[in-house]
Scaffold this active site. Structure first.
Site, short mmCIF file in Angstrom:
data_model
loop_
_atom_site.label_atom_id
_atom_site.label_comp_id
_atom_site.label_asym_id
_atom_site.label_seq_id
_atom_site.Cartn_x
_atom_site.Cartn_y
_atom_site.Cartn_z
N ASP A 176 36.71 42.47 37.49
CA ASP A 176 36.92 43.68 38.27
C ASP A 176 36.21 43.50 39.61
O ASP A 176 35.51 42.51 39.83
CB ASP A 176 36.35 44.90 37.55
CG ASP A 176 37.04 45.18 36.22
OD1 ASP A 176 38.23 44.84 36.09
OD2 ASP A 176 36.37 45.72 35.32
N ASP A 207 33.34 45.02 41.88
CA ASP A 207 32.19 45.92 42.00
C ASP A 207 31.83 46.06 43.48
O ASP A 207 31.78 45.07 44.22
CB ASP A 207 30.99 45.35 41.24
CG ASP A 207 31.25 45.28 39.74
OD1 ASP A 207 31.84 46.23 39.21
OD2 ASP A 207 30.88 44.27 39.12
#
Length: 213
Positions: free
Chosen positions: A137, A139
């Site tokens: 993902d 961040d």
């Protein structure tokens, strides 16, 4: 020195690290490949900086400390975004993260917000070591020393629903760190991560409010 959580610190070698590493044989190799550590959310005491060490896989994480005098260079997440380093990274350009970085840069730029990538993406951009995987993902950290309206938070959260990859944005406020998604709900108080542990806070920018444990 003005160090902030999520800043990446370049050190000389593994001998700069202070801690118990008897069960972490991967640390030598990790620091040799990329002599970078990340500032953790913990108190800085007597010039001892709390840092995290990152290995090549998710299970290889270790807390340590270093002396301020051991810091060779400070690399902030904002510097990585300002230079748009993902555009010159061959590996990043070949991953799903590239389009997400471009989208986030556009979304936050439209709100005139300065931001920076952290986690595996930030580490790869700073070090050149390929840490982004197909399941990574994105961040992101946004430092907000002055008030960010809940409406702006909601608008950003809505816009992020259109990007290809999950984006986890942390707001760094004077009271500590809070997830943008939580702040954008407009609930009060909100749970904030501070150097002394989680606290409930009603106003993230008030100088007078006491933090509740």
């Amino acid at each position: 020195m003005g160090l902030k959580v999520n800043d990446l610190l370049k050190i000389k070698d593994v001998s700069d690290l202070i801690g118990d590493f008897t069960d972490s044989t991967w640390i030598n190799e990790a620091v040799k490949g990329a002599p970078l550590v990340v500032v953790r959310c913990a108190p800085l005491i007597n010039d001892m900086v709390p840092v995290g060490i990152r290995g090549t896989n998710r299970s290889q994480r270790c807390a340590a400390t270093i002396l301020c005098s051991s810091i060779v260079k400070i690399i902030t997440p904002e510097q990585l975004a300002e230079g748009k380093l993902w555009r010159t990274s061959k590996h990043i350009r070949e991953t799903h993260i590239f389009k997400t970085l471009e989208a986030v840069d556009s979304i936050l730029g439209s709100h005139d917000i300065t931001w920076g990538p952290t986690g595996s993406v930030g580490f790869e951009l700073a070090s050149g070591v390929e840490t982004v995987t197909p399941t990574s993902d994105l961040d992101v950290v946004i430092r907000v020393p002055s008030i960010l309206s809940v409406k702006t938070g909601k608008d950003i959260t809505k816009d992020l629903l259109t990007v290809p990859t999950k984006v986890d944005i942390q707001l760094e406020t004077p009271k500590g760190s809070v997830a943008l998604a939580e702040y954008a709900r407009g609930d009060s108080p909100v749970l904030v991560r501070t150097v002394n542990g989680p606290k409930l806070v009603k106003n993230l920018w008030s100088e007078n409010e006491n933090l509740e444990g």
